[in-house]
Scaffold this motif. Structure first.
Motif, short mmCIF file in Angstrom:
data_model
loop_
_atom_site.label_atom_id
_atom_site.label_comp_id
_atom_site.label_asym_id
_atom_site.label_seq_id
_atom_site.Cartn_x
_atom_site.Cartn_y
_atom_site.Cartn_z
N GLY A 1 0.67 -1.12 -0.09
CA GLY A 1 0.03 0.00 -0.02
C GLY A 1 0.72 1.41 0.11
O GLY A 1 0.24 2.44 0.02
N GLU A 2 2.00 1.09 0.14
CA GLU A 2 3.09 2.24 0.01
C GLU A 2 3.57 2.36 -1.46
O GLU A 2 4.28 1.50 -1.73
CB GLU A 2 3.98 2.13 1.24
CG GLU A 2 4.73 3.49 1.28
CD GLU A 2 5.95 3.10 2.20
OE1 GLU A 2 7.06 4.12 2.46
OE2 GLU A 2 6.03 2.20 3.04
N LYS A 3 3.68 3.72 -1.78
CA LYS A 3 4.47 4.03 -3.25
C LYS A 3 6.03 4.04 -2.80
O LYS A 3 6.37 5.11 -1.88
CB LYS A 3 4.04 5.18 -3.65
CG LYS A 3 2.58 4.96 -4.18
CD LYS A 3 2.55 4.22 -5.66
CE LYS A 3 1.19 4.16 -6.07
NZ LYS A 3 1.15 3.40 -7.54
N VAL A 4 6.72 3.24 -3.53
CA VAL A 4 8.28 3.37 -3.17
C VAL A 4 9.10 3.62 -4.41
O VAL A 4 8.60 2.92 -5.59
CB VAL A 4 8.60 1.89 -2.69
CG1 VAL A 4 10.28 1.90 -2.37
CG2 VAL A 4 7.91 1.81 -1.10
N GLN A 5 9.90 4.11 -4.68
CA GLN A 5 10.74 4.44 -5.68
C GLN A 5 11.81 3.51 -5.89
O GLN A 5 12.72 3.27 -5.18
CB GLN A 5 11.33 6.02 -5.80
CG GLN A 5 11.78 6.26 -7.29
CD GLN A 5 10.42 6.46 -8.24
OE1 GLN A 5 9.31 6.59 -7.71
NE2 GLN A 5 10.97 6.70 -9.53
N ALA A 6 11.65 2.71 -7.01
CA ALA A 6 12.53 1.66 -7.20
C ALA A 6 13.75 2.30 -8.09
O ALA A 6 13.57 2.19 -9.14
CB ALA A 6 12.05 0.30 -7.71
N ASN A 7 14.69 2.57 -7.67
CA ASN A 7 15.86 3.02 -8.46
C ASN A 7 17.31 2.95 -7.69
O ASN A 7 17.28 2.86 -6.57
CB ASN A 7 15.66 4.59 -8.76
CG ASN A 7 15.76 5.52 -7.42
OD1 ASN A 7 15.04 5.23 -6.36
ND2 ASN A 7 16.65 6.29 -7.10
#
Length: 257
Positions: free
Chosen positions: A99-105
């Protein structure tokens, strides 16, 4: 963005593609072989809809040292990445984790095209967040037939016997192709639905080479391949294909001839 002056790749079949701005001139064939556009229904299970897949805006061929070190560990190099449309993005993509938006970079992205249409991509994560998986995908990869044929230019569609190696992951497929044989990633071990399509692509012989913990499945699926009219060989090795040296791969491939 073109710091190294090589974002425009020109291939021996006359095709070219700019991995920075997207300009393309496909010449006589593409770097990797998909089914013809008139057969696109085979790629997307008959839905008639090609998913709208996009790449991060900062996708370039300016790879990080960490990414190059990783790919070098498999006897692959920067030239292999560029020739096969593999891109680097510092910004990556946003994913949902509980449910949490996480930046995969950042991401090293293996892209899969049909002409000018982006069918999907699979990215190797190089960040440090333990919640983010090592591989992130976009598109219906189980419907994509992405074939590497680095050993020769194009396909001789009228070959008496056309051979292909089927492996689990994209890096293994890229590496196996370097010994001069067509190779395709299965993006897992779900092979059953692919056998009829492989025959439609013109292959009469297949080498099934999965990871070492899949030996029993390899033997079973080899029988299924034969029932679909494809001469199928089981390759039983001690490592993932990509973890073998190129010389070892040549030996395993040669043993099936």
């Amino acid at each position: 963005k073109d710091k190294h002056g090589d974002n425009l790749a020109t291939y021996s079949d006359g095709s070219s593609y700019c991995w920075s701005c997207g300009f393309s001139d496909m010449g006589n064939s593409s770097i990797t072989r998909f089914l013809d556009k008139r057969d696109r229904h085979i790629l997307d299970k008959g839905s008639g809809v090609v998913p709208n897949i996009t790449l991060p805006d900062d996708s370039v061929t300016d790879y990080s040292d960490k990414a190059l070190e990783w790919i070098n560990s498999y006897e692959l190099d920067r030239t292999d990445l560029i020739k096969n449309g593999i891109l680097w993005s510092d910004s990556g993509v946003s994913i949902n984790i509980k449910g949490e938006k996480v930046q995969a970079n950042p991401l090293l992205m293996f892209t899969f095209w049909n002409g000018g249409d982006l069918l999907g991509w699979q990215g190797r994560y190089f960040g440090n967040d333990p919640r983010i998986p090592k591989w992130i995908s976009r598109g219906k990869l189980d419907s994509i037939y992405h074939i590497f044929f680095m050993g020769r230019v194009g396909h001789a569609m009228n070959d008496a016997t056309r051979r292909i190696v089927l492996v689990e992951d994209v890096v293994s497929a890229l590496k196996v192709s370097k010994v001069g044989i067509d190779a395709m990633p299965l993006f897992g071990v779900n092979i059953k639905q692919r056998w009829p399509k492989i025959r439609l692509l013109g292959y009469s012989e297949a080498l099934l080479w999965l990871d070492p913990d899949m030996h029993l499945r390899i033997v079973k699926e080899s029988r299924v391949g034969c029932l679909n009219g494809i001469t199928t060989h089981a390759v039983l090795s001690t490592k993932d294909p990509k973890c073998h040296t190129l010389e070892e791969i040549r030996t395993y491939i040669g043993e099936t001839q």
